[in-house]
Design an enzyme around this catalytic site. Structure first.
Site, mmCIF file in Angstrom:
data_model
loop_
_atom_site.group_PDB
_atom_site.id
_atom_site.type_symbol
_atom_site.label_atom_id
_atom_site.label_comp_id
_atom_site.label_asym_id
_atom_site.label_seq_id
_atom_site.Cartn_x
_atom_site.Cartn_y
_atom_site.Cartn_z
ATOM 1 C CD GLU A 35 -14.134 -10.640 1.201
ATOM 2 O OE1 GLU A 35 -13.437 -11.227 1.813
ATOM 3 O OE2 GLU A 35 -15.051 -9.571 1.505
ATOM 4 C CD GLU A 42 -18.824 -11.488 3.105
ATOM 5 O OE1 GLU A 42 -18.045 -10.897 3.974
ATOM 6 O OE2 GLU A 42 -18.536 -12.498 2.270
HETATM 7 C C1 PNW Z 1 -15.020 -11.058 4.653
HETATM 8 N N1 PNW Z 1 -11.742 -5.429 5.297
HETATM 9 O O1 PNW Z 1 -13.572 -10.757 4.715
HETATM 10 C C2 PNW Z 1 -15.134 -12.599 4.324
HETATM 11 O O2 PNW Z 1 -15.667 -12.762 3.025
HETATM 12 C C3 PNW Z 1 -15.940 -13.227 5.536
HETATM 13 O O3 PNW Z 1 -15.524 -14.773 5.167
HETATM 14 C C4 PNW Z 1 -15.682 -12.978 6.752
HETATM 15 O O4 PNW Z 1 -15.892 -13.677 7.731
HETATM 16 C C5 PNW Z 1 -16.010 -11.373 6.897
HETATM 17 O O5 PNW Z 1 -15.501 -10.667 6.095
HETATM 18 C C6 PNW Z 1 -15.567 -10.932 8.389
HETATM 19 O O6 PNW Z 1 -14.413 -10.813 8.331
HETATM 20 C C7 PNW Z 1 -13.301 -9.537 4.920
HETATM 21 O O7 PNW Z 1 -10.896 -5.334 6.154
HETATM 22 C C8 PNW Z 1 -12.278 -9.094 5.656
HETATM 23 O O8 PNW Z 1 -12.221 -4.669 4.597
HETATM 24 C C9 PNW Z 1 -11.697 -7.921 5.806
HETATM 25 C C10 PNW Z 1 -12.596 -6.981 5.049
HETATM 26 C C11 PNW Z 1 -13.320 -7.184 4.212
HETATM 27 C C12 PNW Z 1 -13.954 -8.354 4.343
#
Ligand code: PNW
Length: 483
Positions: A175, A368
Site C-alpha cells: 500500500e 486483504e
Molecule cells: C490496511 N482504506 O490499511 C493495512 O495494510 C493493514 O496494515 C491494516 O491493519 C488494515 O488495512 C486495516 O486498517 C488500509 O481506507 C487502511 O481503504 C485503510 C484503507 C485500506 C487499507
C-alpha cells in the site's frame, strides 16, 4: 459494457479449483519482541514512543507476542484449513541499520516460521515491506532519498537468499498509497515530516524504483521459480446499479484513472509498473509536481508482474448524472458501518478486481479484506462476531460473482488472522478471526473463524448457507461439497 476477457476458466459457480484461501498479518502489528535478539527500531517504534503516538500510547512492543508464539498461531491456522498465509518481514529485525550487517537471529525467526507453515501445509506469501522502515534509514531521508532503491534491493537479496528455497510468492510493498500518502499510517506522520505533494510524488517514484529493482533481484536470485507482485489499496468507485452502462463505464474510468490530485488511486503506481509510463491524466493533474524521470528509470520500474495484490475494504458507490459527471451515492440514514466507520460496500469486491484485471490483464489476489468489529469473549467463552460473518459472506459472494464473470482472481486473504496493533488506533480495533486477550495472550477463535473454516473446506459452497454462528454442523449442501 464489454465483458472481461477470461484468462482462467473458472468452474461454474465461481472460484477456480486452484483458488487460494488465506489470511494475512504484518510484522509490526503482531510480532512484538521489539528489542529482542538484535532487532533495531523502525519508524513505528520511534513514533509510538513519542508524545504523538498511537491511541492511548499503545505500542507494538509486545503486540500478540507472535515472535514467541508463532508455533501456536500456525496451529490455529492449520485447524482453520488455510491454504496460504500472508505475512511481512520486519526489515529492522533482519538488517538493524537497514543495510550492512545482517542480524542472524532475526533471520532465523522467519526461517522457523516458514518451516512451521510448510509443515502445516500452508503456503507462505511474503510481503517485504509493510510500513516498518528501519529508523536508521529514515535518518538518511527514508523514501525521500533516491538511494532507498539500493537499500531495498540489498535487503530483498538477503531475504531471497535465505527463504527462496521454500517461499515462491513475493509481494514487495504494501500500500504505497497509504505509507507515502496522508493519514495516520503514513511514513510521514510517524517520522514527523510534512512533505509537499511534489515531495510525496518523488517518494512514490523512489518506491517504484525500489519495487522494480526488487523484482529483478527476486527473479535473479530465487532458488525456486518465483511469483512477484505488490499489494496496493484497491481504491475503487463502482456503480450503484450494476446494469446502468453509463455508470459502469464512468466508475471504471475513475477506478482506473487519477481522478484527484492526490496519491489515492491505482494508475499512478500500476501504469508505470505494467505499461512503463505514468498515466497521462495524472501528469496533467500533477503538472510541475510530477517527478523528473531520469533516463533508465522507466526500464527499471517496468517489470513483468505475476499478479497484483488488492487490499479492498470498501468502495464508493455512485452513478453518472445527466451531464455524465460522477455523483457519490448519498449516505443512507443508519447505514451499516464497521467499528472504524467504514461502509459496508460488497460491490467493491466485484468491481475493483474486475476493473483492475480488465485494465492490466494480470491475475489478481485479494491480499486483504476484513473489518474491525467490537468483539469480546462472552461469559460462555465464545466470541459471537455475527457481523464479521455477514460482512465477509456478502463480500465473498461478490468476489465469486467476479470469478464467474471471468475475472482472473486467484485468492483471498482475510485481514486478519489475529486481532492486532491497528497502527494509530492501537488495540482499540479488532480485525482478527482469532480474539487476542492482550493481558494474557490467550487466543480464542471467534465464530467467524469456525465459519471461515467451513467456507474453506467447501471451497466457497458454504457461502450459500444461512449459518450465522459458524459452530453448527455443516448444512447438507455444504457437506456434499467437502473434498
Ligand atoms: C490496511 N482504506 O490499511 C493495512 O495494510 C493493514 O496494515 C491494516 O491493519 C488494515 O488495512 C486495516 O486498517 C488500509 O481506507 C487502511 O481503504 C485503510 C484503507 C485500506 C487499507
Amino acid at each position: 459494457m464489454s465483458p472481461p476477457s477470461p484468462i482462467s476458466s473458472p468452474v461454474s459457480g465461481g472460484f477456480s479449483p486452484e483458488f487460494v484461501w488465506g489470511a494475512a498479518s504484518s510484522a509490526y502489528q503482531i510480532e512484538g519482541a521489539a528489542d529482542i535478539d538484535g532487532r533495531a527500531p523502525s519508524i513505528w517504534d520511534v513514533h509510538v514512543h513519542s508524545k504523538d503516538g498511537a491511541y492511548q500510547q499503545h505500542t507494538g512492543d509486545v503486540a500478540c507476542d507472535h515472535y514467541h508464539r508463532y508455533a501456536e498461531d500456525v496451529g490455529h491456522m492449520q485447524r482453520l484449513g488455510l491454504g496460504a498465509y500472508r505475512f511481512s518481514i520486519s526489515w529492522p529485525r533482519v538488517l538493524p541499520q537497514g543495510v550492512g550487517a545482517v542480524n542472524e537471529p532475526g533471520l532465523d525467526f522467519y526461517d522457523r516460521l516458514v518451516d512451521a507453515l510448510l509443515a502445516a501445509d500452508i503456503d507462505p506469501y511474503v510481503t517485504l515491506y509493510h510500513w516498518d522502515l528501519p529508523y536508521a534509514l529514515q535518518l538518511r531521508g527514508g523514501w525521500m532519498n533516491r538511494q532507498i532503491a539500493d537499500w531495498f534491493a540489498e535487503y530483498t537479496g538477503v531475504i531471497v537468499d535465505r527463504l527462496s528455497d521454500r517461499v515462491t510468492n513475493w509481494m514487495t510493498l504494501n500500500e504505497p498509497q497509504i505509507f507515502l500518502g496522508g493519514g495516520p499510517g503514513a511514513a510521514w506522520s510517524v517520522a514527523s515530516v510534512r512533505p509537499t505533494l511534489k515531495e510525496r510524488l518523488l517518494s512514490v517514484h523512489h518506491c517504484l524504483l525500489a519495487h522494480g529493482d526488487a523484482c529483478e533481484v527476486i527473479r535473479a536470485r530465487a532458488k525456486k521459480p518465483p511469483k512477484v507482485g505488490l499489494s496496493i489499496v484497491g481504491v475503487n468507485w463502482f456503480p450503484t446499479d450494476n446494469d446502468d452502462a453509463r455508470s459502469v463505464s464512468l466508475a471504471r474510468e475513475r477506478t482506473r484513472g487519477v481522478p484527484n490530485a492526490d496519491l489515492w488511486n491505482t494508475a499512478w503506481y500500476m501504469d508505470p509498473v505494467v505499461h512503463g509510463r505514468y498515466p497521462a491524466e495524472g501528469l496533467v493533474r500533477f503538472g510541475d509536481d510530477a517527478p523528473t524521470v531520469q533516463p533508465g528509470d522507466m526500464e527499471r520500474i517496468h517489470q513483468k508482474q505475476d499478479f497484483v495484490g488488492l487490499n479492498v475494504y470498501h468502495g464508493l458507490p455512485g452513478s453518472a448524472d445527466d451531464e455524465g459527471a460522477w455523483v457519490d451515492e448519498p449516505e443512507a440514514q443508519g447505514r451499516p458501518r464497521t467499528a472504524l466507520d467504514w461502509t459496508m460496500t460488497p460491490g467493491s469486491l466485484y468491481w475493483c478486481p474486475r476493473y483492475v484485471h480488465e485494465g492490466y490483464g494480470t491475475p489478481v489476489y485479494i491480499t486483504e479484506h476484513g473489518l474491525s468489529n467490537t468483539d469480546w469473549v462472552s461469559l460462555d467463552g465464545r466470541v459471537r462476531d455475527t457481523a464479521r460473518i455477514d460482512f465477509t459472506r456478502r463480500y465473498l459472494m461478490e468476489l465469486r460473482r467476479a470469478a464467474s464473470d471471468g475475472v482472473d482472481v486467484r485468492g483471498y486473504f482475510h485481514w486478519s488472522i489475529l486481532d492486532n496493533f491497528e497502527w494509530g488506533q492501537g488495540y482499540k480495533e479488532r480485525f482478527g478471526l482469532i480474539h487476542v486477550d492482550y493481558s494474557t495472550q490467550k487466543r480464542t477463535p471467534k465464530d467467524s473463524y469456525h465459519w471461515y473454516a467451513k467456507v474453506i473446506a467447501t471451497h466457497g459452497a458454504h457461502l450459500d448457507e444461512q449459518d450465522y454462528d459458524g459452530v453448527g454442523a455443516l448444512a447438507p449442501a455444504a457437506q456434499e461439497a467437502l473434498p
